[in-house]
Each structure stands twice: as C-alpha cells, then as structure tokens.
Design a protein around this motif. Structure first.
Motif, short mmCIF file in Angstrom:
data_model
loop_
_atom_site.label_atom_id
_atom_site.label_comp_id
_atom_site.label_asym_id
_atom_site.label_seq_id
_atom_site.Cartn_x
_atom_site.Cartn_y
_atom_site.Cartn_z
N PRO A 1 0.85 -1.20 0.00
CA PRO A 1 0.00 0.00 0.00
C PRO A 1 0.89 1.25 0.00
CG PRO A 1 0.16 -0.88 2.21
CD PRO A 1 1.01 -1.76 1.35
N VAL A 2 0.38 2.30 -0.60
CA VAL A 2 1.16 3.54 -0.67
C VAL A 2 1.15 4.24 0.69
CG1 VAL A 2 -0.74 5.04 -1.33
CG2 VAL A 2 1.55 5.51 -2.21
N ASN A 3 2.16 5.11 0.93
CA ASN A 3 2.24 5.94 2.13
C ASN A 3 2.22 5.13 3.43
OD1 ASN A 3 2.44 8.42 0.86
ND2 ASN A 3 0.24 8.47 0.50
N GLN A 4 2.86 3.99 3.41
CA GLN A 4 2.93 3.17 4.63
C GLN A 4 4.37 2.73 4.80
OE1 GLN A 4 0.62 1.33 6.90
NE2 GLN A 4 2.60 0.76 7.72
N ASP A 5 4.91 2.89 6.01
CA ASP A 5 6.28 2.41 6.24
C ASP A 5 6.29 0.89 6.11
OD1 ASP A 5 6.83 4.82 8.87
OD2 ASP A 5 7.31 4.92 6.74
N VAL A 6 7.23 0.41 5.34
CA VAL A 6 7.33 -1.03 5.11
C VAL A 6 8.70 -1.49 5.58
CG1 VAL A 6 7.42 -2.83 3.35
CG2 VAL A 6 5.86 -0.89 3.08
N LYS A 7 8.74 -2.59 6.33
CA LYS A 7 10.03 -3.17 6.74
C LYS A 7 10.17 -4.53 6.10
CE LYS A 7 10.98 -4.89 10.98
NZ LYS A 7 11.33 -4.85 12.42
N LEU A 8 11.30 -4.76 5.47
CA LEU A 8 11.56 -6.08 4.91
C LEU A 8 12.53 -6.81 5.83
CD1 LEU A 8 12.16 -5.35 1.12
CD2 LEU A 8 10.02 -5.76 2.30
N ILE A 9 12.18 -8.04 6.17
CA ILE A 9 13.11 -8.86 6.95
C ILE A 9 13.68 -9.88 5.97
CG2 ILE A 9 13.32 -10.47 8.86
CD1 ILE A 9 10.38 -8.57 9.30
N LEU A 10 14.98 -9.81 5.79
CA LEU A 10 15.61 -10.53 4.68
C LEU A 10 16.41 -11.72 5.17
CD1 LEU A 10 17.01 -7.19 3.34
CD2 LEU A 10 15.24 -8.45 2.17
N GLY A 11 16.14 -12.88 4.54
CA GLY A 11 16.93 -14.06 4.86
C GLY A 11 17.30 -14.78 3.58
N SER A 12 18.35 -15.60 3.67
CA SER A 12 18.78 -16.33 2.48
C SER A 12 18.79 -17.82 2.76
CB SER A 12 20.17 -15.88 2.06
OG SER A 12 20.72 -16.80 1.15
N GLU A 13 18.44 -18.58 1.73
CA GLU A 13 18.50 -20.03 1.89
C GLU A 13 19.83 -20.60 1.48
OE1 GLU A 13 13.87 -21.17 0.99
OE2 GLU A 13 15.46 -22.35 0.05
N ASP A 14 20.59 -19.84 0.70
CA ASP A 14 21.84 -20.43 0.22
C ASP A 14 23.00 -19.45 0.28
OD1 ASP A 14 20.88 -18.89 -1.98
OD2 ASP A 14 20.08 -20.70 -2.89
N VAL A 15 23.16 -18.62 -0.74
CA VAL A 15 24.33 -17.74 -0.80
C VAL A 15 23.90 -16.30 -0.49
CG1 VAL A 15 25.46 -19.19 -2.49
CG2 VAL A 15 24.00 -17.34 -3.25
N ILE A 16 24.83 -15.38 -0.58
CA ILE A 16 24.51 -13.99 -0.28
C ILE A 16 23.79 -13.37 -1.49
CG2 ILE A 16 25.44 -11.75 0.40
CD1 ILE A 16 27.87 -13.11 1.47
N HIS A 17 22.65 -12.77 -1.25
CA HIS A 17 21.94 -12.02 -2.28
C HIS A 17 21.84 -10.58 -1.82
CE1 HIS A 17 20.62 -15.75 -4.30
NE2 HIS A 17 20.44 -16.23 -3.09
N ASN A 18 21.06 -9.77 -2.56
CA ASN A 18 20.87 -8.38 -2.14
C ASN A 18 19.57 -7.90 -2.76
OD1 ASN A 18 20.99 -5.40 -2.61
ND2 ASN A 18 22.90 -5.60 -1.49
N PHE A 19 18.74 -7.26 -1.95
CA PHE A 19 17.44 -6.80 -2.44
C PHE A 19 17.55 -5.32 -2.74
CE2 PHE A 19 13.02 -7.93 -2.93
CZ PHE A 19 12.34 -6.73 -2.80
N TYR A 20 17.34 -4.93 -4.00
CA TYR A 20 17.61 -3.56 -4.43
C TYR A 20 16.43 -3.00 -5.18
CZ TYR A 20 20.01 0.05 -7.35
OH TYR A 20 20.42 1.21 -7.99
N VAL A 21 15.88 -1.89 -4.70
CA VAL A 21 14.82 -1.20 -5.43
C VAL A 21 15.35 0.16 -5.84
CG1 VAL A 21 12.37 -0.62 -5.43
CG2 VAL A 21 13.24 -2.27 -3.78
N PRO A 22 15.80 0.31 -7.09
CA PRO A 22 16.43 1.58 -7.48
C PRO A 22 15.52 2.78 -7.25
CG PRO A 22 16.76 -0.06 -9.19
CD PRO A 22 15.87 -0.68 -8.18
N ALA A 23 14.23 2.63 -7.55
CA ALA A 23 13.34 3.79 -7.44
C ALA A 23 13.23 4.26 -6.00
CB ALA A 23 11.97 3.43 -7.99
N PHE A 24 13.39 3.36 -5.04
CA PHE A 24 13.28 3.74 -3.63
C PHE A 24 14.64 4.09 -3.04
CE2 PHE A 24 9.27 2.57 -4.48
CZ PHE A 24 8.73 1.38 -4.00
N ARG A 25 15.72 3.93 -3.85
CA ARG A 25 17.07 4.22 -3.39
C ARG A 25 17.48 3.39 -2.17
NH1 ARG A 25 16.08 6.67 -7.55
NH2 ARG A 25 16.47 8.90 -7.91
#
Lengths: 561, 300, 245
Positions: free
Chosen positions: B101-125
């Motif tokens: 939803p728009v205008n709502q603080d969102v927290k992502l809790i990030l975990g990996s099943e195997d190797v190191i990844h990275n979650f990147y949203v360019p538009a949100f910087r």
C-alpha cells in the motif's frame, strides 16, 4: 640563446645487459634484476591480453539486453576471470615487477637488488601461480566473481574454484618477496650521498607499496587457504550451515584487497612523480609532502576495508567509523594531485608521450578518486553499491590511473631499457586513442550505475541498452589504443632511433648510465651530491639555466627579434 | 557538485599551465620553485574540512535511516538461487512480486536459503544484503503508486541477473482487496503460462532440456521413469504432487532440488498450471533432458 | 653477479651483506605474523561465539603431550641460541653439535604431534563425515588410550555442552578445523625450519662459519625462534580452554 650545436648522434653501446650472455639458460637462470624485469614484462603482457580478451567478451555480450553471445554461466566466468587475471596477474605486479625491478637498484645507485636470487624466485612463483589459474581457465573457468564471496565460492559454485584459489595463493608470495626485496634494498643498498630525501619519488612510492605488499598479502594468503580448505575438505569457518560466518570471509578478504588497490595505484603515482618534473623541467613541488603522502596512503589504506561491506548488515558505528576513515584516506591523494599540478606552474612543459599519459592520469585519477568518495559516503552508497557506478569508479582508477601510469612509464624508460626511442608521433596518436576510447567505455557506466543497473549482470532491462552500446563502442577504440604500443614498442626495441644515455634529459641516477645499462649498472659506484629533480644545478644535462636562481627569462615579445 | 568543482578546477589549471608554460626552446628549464608551506597546509586542511562535511552529511542521513520506524508493515523475504519468496503479514505469499500500500512504512526482513543475495529497489534508493545465517532488515516508505523494478544486487551465481521482479504500490483499498483474493478469471492455459513464468518454473524446466529439471514438453499423459526405477503415468495427480511435494517422485537422472510450492499457490493456480502443462503435450520432445529414456524392449 | 668468498657481488662490504640479510629475515617474520594472524582472528571470533564447543574440543587434547611438546620446543630454542653463540665465538664443532640437537628436538616434536594426530583420527575428531565429538564419551571401549576418569569428565562436559549448544557437533568441528589448521600450518613451518637447519649443518660441518662470518646461523635462528613463539601462543589457545574444573 645558444646557437644550435651539432651534437653527434649517440652510439649504441657495445656491451650491455641484453648481450652480456646469450641463450635461454642465461635468461631463465639470470639474477640480473634488469633481465628479471624483462621476464616479468613478457609474462605480465601475456596475462594482460588474456584479461583483455575476457573484457572483450564481456562488452560484446552486453551489447544487447538479452545477451545473445554467451550463456549465463559463460558470461559469469568471463567477468570473474577478467577480474582475477587483471587484478592479480596484471595490476598488482605490473609497475613494481617490471619498472620497479628494473629501475630501483639503478635509482639508488646499487649493482642489483638486495636478494637477486629471491627476485628470480618471485618470477617463478608468479609463473606457477599463473599456470594454476590457467589450469582453472582450461577446466571451464571460475564463476564466483574475483571476490570469491562465500558460501557461493566454497559450497555452491560448480566451477573450477580450487585451482584458481591455489593459483592466486601462490602468486601472492611473488608479491611478498618483491616487496621484501624492495624494502631491504632501499634501506641498505643506497649509494654514498643518496640520502632518503634525495631518493626519486618513484622509490618512495615503491617503498610505500612494498609496506602494503609485505603486510597485506599474507592475510589474503591465509584467507584463500581457509576458503580452499573449506571447498576441498569441508572446513566450516565461512559456511553458515556449519556455524561459520560469510561476513568473516569478507572482512579477511577485504583487509588485504583494499590495501591491494593501493599496491596498484601507488607505483603509478610514483611514475607520475617522475614524469611531471622531467617534462616540466622543474623540481617536484612539495617533495617531502608527496613522499609523506605516499606513506600516509599506505598506512591509512589498511584502515578502511569495511567500506566494501557497508550493506552487509554491519553495525552503524562500524559503518560511520570506516566511512570517516575512507574520506581521510582520500586527502593524501588529493595532496599529491595538487602538488603535481603546482609543479607545472613556472615549468617548461613539453608534450612528449609520457607527459600525455601523465596528463591523462591527472584527469582520470581525479575523477576516479572523487567518485570513490561518493561510494564512501554512507548516505549515497546505499543507492550505488554493487551497481555499474562502482565498476566505472574502479576502472577510472585502475585503467585511467594505473594503466596510464604504467604506459607512461614504459614509454619514458623504454629508451633506457632498450637503448632505442619509440616513434613519437605514433605514440601520441595511440595515447589519444586510448584516452578517448577509455572515456567512451567507462563514463557511460557511471550513468548506468546511477540509473540502477546492477553489476555482474549477464542480461539487463532494455532501458540500459544505449549506454551499454556506447560502452562497447568505446572499448573497441580502447583496444586499439592498447594494441598500438604493443606493436610499436616491440618494433622500436629493434629498429628505433638510438637513444643515448639521457634523451629527455632527466635527472635520475638511471639516466647517468648507458642505454641499455651494463649488467652491473655502474662501472664505478656513483656518489650523489645533488637533490632530486634539480634541473637548475645539473650542468651535465646541457640545459640553459639562467645565472642564479632568478625568475624565468621571458621569451622576447613579438617584433623584438 | 564538489566533485565537479574540483575536477573542473584541476583540469582547467592543468590545461592553463600546459599552455602558458609550454616549452619555447629546446634547452629551457623551469623556475626554481619547489614548495610553499602555506599552499601545502591550505590544500590539505581545506579538502579535509570539505571531506568531513560531506562525510558528516552522509553519515547523519545513514544513521537516521538505520532507526527503523515503529509501525511498519513487515514483509518476510527469502532469497534463494534464483528467486525471491515474499510473505505478507497475513501469510499471503508471492514469488518475485511485492504488493504494497502507498504511504505506509514497510520493513523487509531478509533471509537467504543459500548464498549472499541483495534486495535492491532503485526507485526507492534502498538496497540491503541478504546473508545466509542471519537476518537483515531494511525499510522504506513508498509515496507514489506504480510498478517499480527490484533486482538482486549481490552476485549469486548463474541466474543472478534474472533474479528480480516488480514492486507494485497500490492505493490502500486496492491493496486490501488484493490481499484477500484473486482478481477476475482468465483462460486457464494462458493464466497457467503466465504463472509458469512468474513462479520461475521456467528457470529450471527449460523447454530445450538443458536445464536442471526435465523439459515438460510432451510429458503429460506419457510415462515417466523415476530415480528408484519405477514408472508412473504423468496425469493431473502427478502434476499436482510434483508441485506440492516435489521430493515424493524424482525423475531419473535429476537431483531432488525442486522447492515446494505448498502455500505459494492456490488450488486455482494449480489447475491453471496443469492446464498449461497439458498444452505442452504436442510440443517437440528434446533429444536430451526429458528424463532418461524408458528402456525399450530387448535393449538396455 | 659474482661471488668472492662469502661476499655476494651486489654488496660492497660483508657488513652490508649481514645487515641486509638480517633486515630481510625480520621483514619476512613480520609477514609470517600477518599470515598466522588471519587464522588466529578466525579462531578468536569463533571461540567467543561458540565457547562451549571450543572448551569441549580443547579438553579432548592431551595436556601431557602438549606440555611436553612445549618444553621440547623451548629446549630446541635454547640449543639454537647456543648454536648461534658457538658461531659467534668461533667454536666450530659446537655449532654442529647444537644444530644436531636442535634438529633432534624438532623430530621429537614431530613424533609427539604424530601421536596426537593419530589419536584424533581414531577418536573421530577430524572434521568431515565421520566427525563425532561424543565418540569417546559414548564408546569408552574404543578409546582405551584415554584415562577412565578423564573419559567420565568428558562425558559430563559433553552433556552440559549439548544443553548449552544444540549445534555442538558443527561448532566442535569448527574448533578442530582451527586445531588442525593452526597446528598443521605450524608443523609445516617447522618442517621448513628443519630443512634450513640441515642446510646450515652441511655448511657448519664444512667449517664455513667463523666468528667473522656467521650470519646464516643468526638468521635461521631468528626463524626458529619465531616458529617456537607461534607454538607458545598455540599451546594455551588450543590446549588450555576452560581446564580449571
């Protein structure tokens, strides 16, 4: 002022290090630092073209968003092998092992390095490490990225990781032994009168580099050893499935690999510190500051490694501390750039090829260094980390900086190494081609990074295509810029105009020996009584120094002659 | 700006000096100037001050960012080679898609099943590494509705470049509707084909047989040789079981690496996928990669 | 570069040669500190995080053998120092005797290390598929070389550790990775040291070392002492975790 005197054409010396002995054994078992430098030249050039081949494959593949040329696995191997070859087999050895080996004993007035046999051993170690890495390439190559992050490299990758890790591990010892040799030589082998502050800044730069080589390289050695053992024998320091920590690997890896980038750039800065005074015929502005800055870069460079890891989830305090130090480490480099620029003012500047490379270095290193500050700035890094911005940043420093320094140095000292001059106009054309090609290749990558294109991508969203095509076009021009010197420098070594002892002229001790030098460098041990780059107190150079140390005599205004 | 200033300044100085002090005759030397303490101190201290200012500015922004706001919409994100699994607070799961939803603080809790990844949203910087063995968090507040690309931004192997998707930011009311059910009905085969791609089945089940998983061309209705030597018929039940309990029956010659989609697909979606796989019955079977060929009579 | 007697061609005086070689060896030893430092860092971090597993692992090591080895190496450093002294005072025969003693002590160290490593193999304490930290506690009949009272203490410690750390097996493997990594690296350096000593012995027997020229003995001595110091660190770090029960 003086009438044009007829200077007799220099004669090629009869005895020198290249014809002192003949035969393959005399080369493969030599302990002459100059011959060892030539052995390195051949090996390093070989690896440069291998790394260049991989670069070509990358750029060709990236011309289209869907990547028609290579499969994803093949592309991943290309960029990994490009990185491994260029970093460990070209950038780190190039200037120290070729120009450093050749020049440092002569510059300090010695007959050879402190440990000539260890010098030869370091070349063999380099070759053996290279062979292991090529074994990895032949077996399909490596696809983990040159950074070998775990657990991808130790557990999940299906590529030839072990031979490559062993190869890089072995080659590290070549670096350590070279650094050790240089440090000891500078301490104990200087000629009478060659005090620390009369040393050429090339020597200071290599001294600083050697400190980094000697202290940093053992850490990557143990890191790769542990990673290799994890891959081969299931040790678990870096494997989360066994309670290990992938971030520990990153800390250990970057503790070396950040100072490693200073190993790559400090020697190039040393070359620039020789070129600018020579081609401005003026003492280097702020000699002591430039020398101190070299040491400062080496020391502070050990304190910034975590800036590669800002986004791993590390503590905020750590990030802030390392960001601060990252900004601090930029200051000595800035001091050097300002001093080089100031040297130009009041000088007598000529635009020979080495100077063109020095100018190119100034501009491109500046951009590369300043963009590093963007990355070190915590507020910005989150957006551009692991994007093409990073790729552009380090290529500006490594190619725009280190490679320009390397080529400028090769051209400058080619007459000393071979006794013959390279063709000046062709060399200038090559320098321009390189400069233009380089900017076309890498400037668009800054834009790509800011737009959001991540790095190490074998395919990309179509909106990024235009800059990728521009980059590939530039790369093809850059390739020409590299091929030309390879061809004409080789030609010049055999057929170029005889150079004589000091064609430029320049002030270092190396220019007071014949070209090419004798095996033992000097017939009589020199005694040094002059300061570095002191063009005004060197009557042996045959230059017109106005009486006393007054301001420069202005050329007559038009209409007066 | 500062970068541009210094870059331009030095470049101009170099060009100016190069021109003004160019060598006019062959034996000329330069002036006897070799240092100036005031300049040295000046150009050490001033850049240091500028550097500290820029550092402090960035550091303050960053430190403030690291304080996650209190009332966030928490999304659990798992990265694995080479897909993203995202779970909404009510349990609804998505693959390679994130509806917000728009205008709502969102927290992502990030975990990996195997190797190191990275979650990147360019538009949100924003971006953050996803490291196996630990959880990392990141937060943002979308302020405009729309679709925004996200990428994996830490090299993670073969399909690192394909491991991305779309963040769809919607009006809160639309988000609520989306959260509770499906949108309207579509043709099952094309819906299934879309799902087949969205759920990343296509990354392993390559049609030409060169993937980690068998090609599904011509599979439906035929016999399949399993790793334990038994033979089964590929009917609707087999397809359903393969999606929900993939380790139950492993095709001969393949590794048991297929993840389960239990909880990630509704029954309707399984029906759509089955319809699509049925439609592949008439596709050309690749020479290699359709599982090990069944033994023909008389030959081994 | 030609060599005249003991003076190598790139040097002007024997004094310069001596200073150069000595400085070279010191710088090399600094690189060794950085090399061992990396694995020491990995050890430190993991010991802090998985204390129970590390304590468990450490207590399976034989204190007697480890302490003996420590004394052996200290003695070998003494004989090495005596060798250097003999060289400096021109006592040629003594040089060879002390070098031989140092080498012999080195071999005693290897022998004891071999016994320890063999024990680890039998007790399933080598990282890999068959690793089992509880092997001896659960199979006392298979571990007859361990004292009965110690086995009982080991069993008790194992129970406590398993409660504190559910992943004890994996973390104990980390301890033994550190154990084999660090002692293996150290042993490799000792082998190199033994080789250097044999080379010195060859020259010593030929009478090459005099009061004026004994630099090689000096710098190999430096190396040997360094390898000894590494062991002085390894012994408490690996053998003495939580021993004070």
């Amino acid at each position: 002022m003086s009438t044009h005197e007829t200077v007799p054409e220099p004669k090629f010396p009869e005895k020198h290090y290249l014809n002192a002995e003949y035969g393959i054994r005399s080369w493969l078992l030599t302990t002459d630092h100059k011959r060892i430098a030539m052995l390195y030249l051949a090996a390093v050039t070989f690896f440069f073209f291998i790394g260049g081949f991989f670069a070509m494959m990358i750029r060709l593949h990236l011309m289209t968003p869907n990547g028609y040329l290579l499969t994803p696995d093949q592309y991943n191997r290309m960029f990994t092998m490009h990185g491994v070859t260029m970093v460990f087999f070209f950038l780190i050895p190039s200037i120290p092992a070729i120009l450093g080996n050749f020049l440092i004993p002569i510059m300090v007035g010695a007959k050879d390095l402190a440990f000539p046999k260890i010098n030869l051993l370091s070349w063999y170690i380099y070759i053996i490490g290279g062979l292991f890495t090529m074994w990895s390439m032949i077996n399909g190559g490596l696809d983990t990225g040159w950074t070998f992050y775990t657990p991808l490299s130790t557990v999940y990758s299906n590529s030839a990781v072990a031979p490559a890790v062993i190869g890089v591990f072995i080659t590290g010892f070549s670096s350590i032994l070279t650094g050790l040799n240089f440090l000891v030589t500078v301490h104990t082998m200087r000629a009478p009168g060659m005090t620390w502050f009369r040393l050429p800044l090339f020597v200071w730069a290599h001294y600083a580099t050697s400190l980094v080589m000697v202290l940093g390289t053992p850490v990557i050695a143990i890191t790769l050893a542990l990673a290799g053992m994890e891959r081969l024998f299931g040790l678990g320091f870096f494997n989360p499935a066994m309670g290990g920590d992938p971030i520990l690997f990153q800390h250990l890896f970057w503790f070396y690999s950040h100072p490693a980038v200073y190993i790559m750039i400090l020697p190039a800065m040393g070359v620039i510190s020789e070129l600018i005074p020579t081609f401005a015929r003026k003492q280097l502005f702020g000699y002591h500051f430039v020398a101190a800055a070299s040491l400062a870069i080496a020391v502070i460079g050990f304190l910034v490694w975590t800036h590669h890891m800002f986004l791993t989830g590390q503590s905020t305090y750590a990030a802030v501390a390392f960001s601060f130090l990252t900004f601090v480490v930029a200051i000595p480099s800035a001091i050097k750039v300002f001093n080089w620029t100031a040297t130009l003012f009041g000088g007598s500047i000529s635009f020979d090829t080495p100077m063109l490379y020095a100018f190119g270095f100034l501009g491109l290193f500046l951009i590369g260094g300043l963009t590093g500050l963007f990355l070190g700035c915590l507020g910005i890094d989150m957006n551009i980390h692991d994007t093409y911005f990073v790729v552009a940043h380090f290529h500006y420093i490594m190619v725009g900086g280190a490679v320009m320094g390397y080529l400028g140095g090769l051209h400058f000292w080619w007459p000393k190494i071979t006794g013959r001059m390279y063709p000046e106009w062709l060399a200038r054309i090559a320098a321009f081609t390189l400069f233009i090609g380089f900017n076309f290749t890498f400037f668009p990558q800054f834009l790509l990074g800011v737009m959001g294109m991540p790095r190490r991508y074998h395919m990309y969203p179509p909106e990024f295509q235009i800059y990728n095509v521009m980059s590939t076009a530039g790369a093809s021009i850059l390739a020409v810029g590299y091929l030309l010197p390879m061809i004409y420098l080789t030609w010049a070594a055999f057929y170029g105009k005889v150079a004589g002892e000091n064609p430029w002229p320049a002030t270092g001790l190396e220019w007071k020996t014949q070209s090419p030098p004798l095996t033992e460098n000097f017939e009589v041990t020199p005694v040094v009584t002059w300061e570095a780059y002191d063009f005004r107190n060197r009557p042996d150079l045959g230059l017109d120094v106005p009486g006393g140390s007054g301001p420069r005599i202005v050329a007559p205004a038009h209409g007066d002659d | 700006m500062t970068t541009l200033f210094f870059a331009v300044l030095v470049t101009l100085l170099v060009i100016f000096a190069g021109f003004k002090y160019r060598r006019r005759n062959e034996k000329e030397v330069g002036d006897a100037v070799s240092g100036n303490m005031a300049l040295e101190i000046g150009w050490t201290v001033i850049p240091l001050i500028i550097a500290i200012v820029i550092f402090a500015w960035g550091a303050v922004l960053y430190v403030n960012y690291r304080i996650t706001p209190k009332d966030t919409l928490d999304i659990y994100v798992i990265g694995k080679q080479w897909m993203w699994k995202l779970q909404q607070p009510n349990g609804r799961k998505e693959i390679n898609e994130l509806h917000l939803p728009v205008n709502q603080d969102v927290k992502l809790i990030l975990g990996s099943e195997d190797v190191i990844h990275n979650f990147y949203v360019p538009a949100f910087r924003v971006k953050m590494d996803v490291v196996p063995g630990r959880y990392n968090t990141m937060w943002f507040r979308p302020t405009k509705t729309g679709k925004y690309h996200f990428f994996c931004s830490q090299y993670c192997g073969t399909n690192h470049a394909v491991m991305g998707g779309w963040v769809t930011v919607m009006d809160p009311a639309e988000y609520a509707t989306w959260l509770s059910g499906e949108a309207g009905a579509v043709n099952p085969v094309s819906a299934g084909e879309k799902l087949f791609s969205q759920l990343a089945c296509v990354t392993c089940h390559l049609a030409n047989g060169t993937g980690r998983a068998p090609s599904l061309n011509g599979v439906y209705g035929g016999k399949v040789l399993l790793a334990d030597g038994s033979i089964v018929v590929a009917d609707e039940a087999y397809i359903r079981e393969s999606i929900l309990q993939p380790k139950a029956k492993i095709v001969a010659g393949y590794q048991p690496v297929m993840p389960t989609f239990q909880g990630l697909v509704t029954e309707e979606q399984i029906l759509n996928l089955t319809a699509y796989i049925k439609s592949l019955q008439s596709q050309p079977v690749p020479a290699k990669g359709a599982g090990i060929a069944l033994p023909t009579a008389g030959k081994k | 570069m030609h060599r005249t007697g003991t003076l190598y061609g790139q040097f002007k005086t024997l004094e310069q040669q001596k200073d150069t070689a000595t400085l070279g060896m010191w710088i090399f030893l600094v690189t060794e500190v950085m090399f061992f430092g990396g694995i020491m860092l990995a050890y430190t971090i993991n010991r802090h995080t998985y204390f129970h597993a590390f304590a468990m692992g450490s207590n399976t090591l034989s204190l007697g053998l480890g302490a003996t080895n420590t004394l052996v190496l200290l003695a070998s450093s003494f004989t090495m120092a005596m060798g250097v002294w003999s060289a400096q005072t021109g006592k040629k025969t003594l040089i060879s005797i002390f070098l031989i003693l140092t080498i012999l002590l080195g071999f005693v160290f290897f022998g004891i290390k071999y016994v320890e490593y063999a024990q680890k193999f039998h007790h399933h304490l080598v990282p890999g598929k068959s690793f089992d930290i509880g092997y001896c506690a659960h199979n006392p009949s298979k571990c007859e070389d361990v004292d009965v009272k110690e086995l009982k203490e080991e069993g008790e410690r194992l129970e406590e550790a398993q409660k504190a750390d559910p992943d004890l097996q994996a973390h104990a493997q980390l301890y033994f990775s550190a154990y084999f990594g660090m002692t293996g690296l150290h042993a490799l350096h000792m082998v190199i040291g033994a080789g250097l000593l044999l080379w010195l012995l060859k020259d010593s027997v030929a009478g090459k070392f005099t009061a004026e020229w004994n630099n090689p003995v000096d710098i190999v001595g430096l190396y040997w002492h360094f390898v000894d110091i590494v062991w002085i660190y390894l012994f408490p770090l690996l053998y003495l975790i939580d021993r004070h029960k």
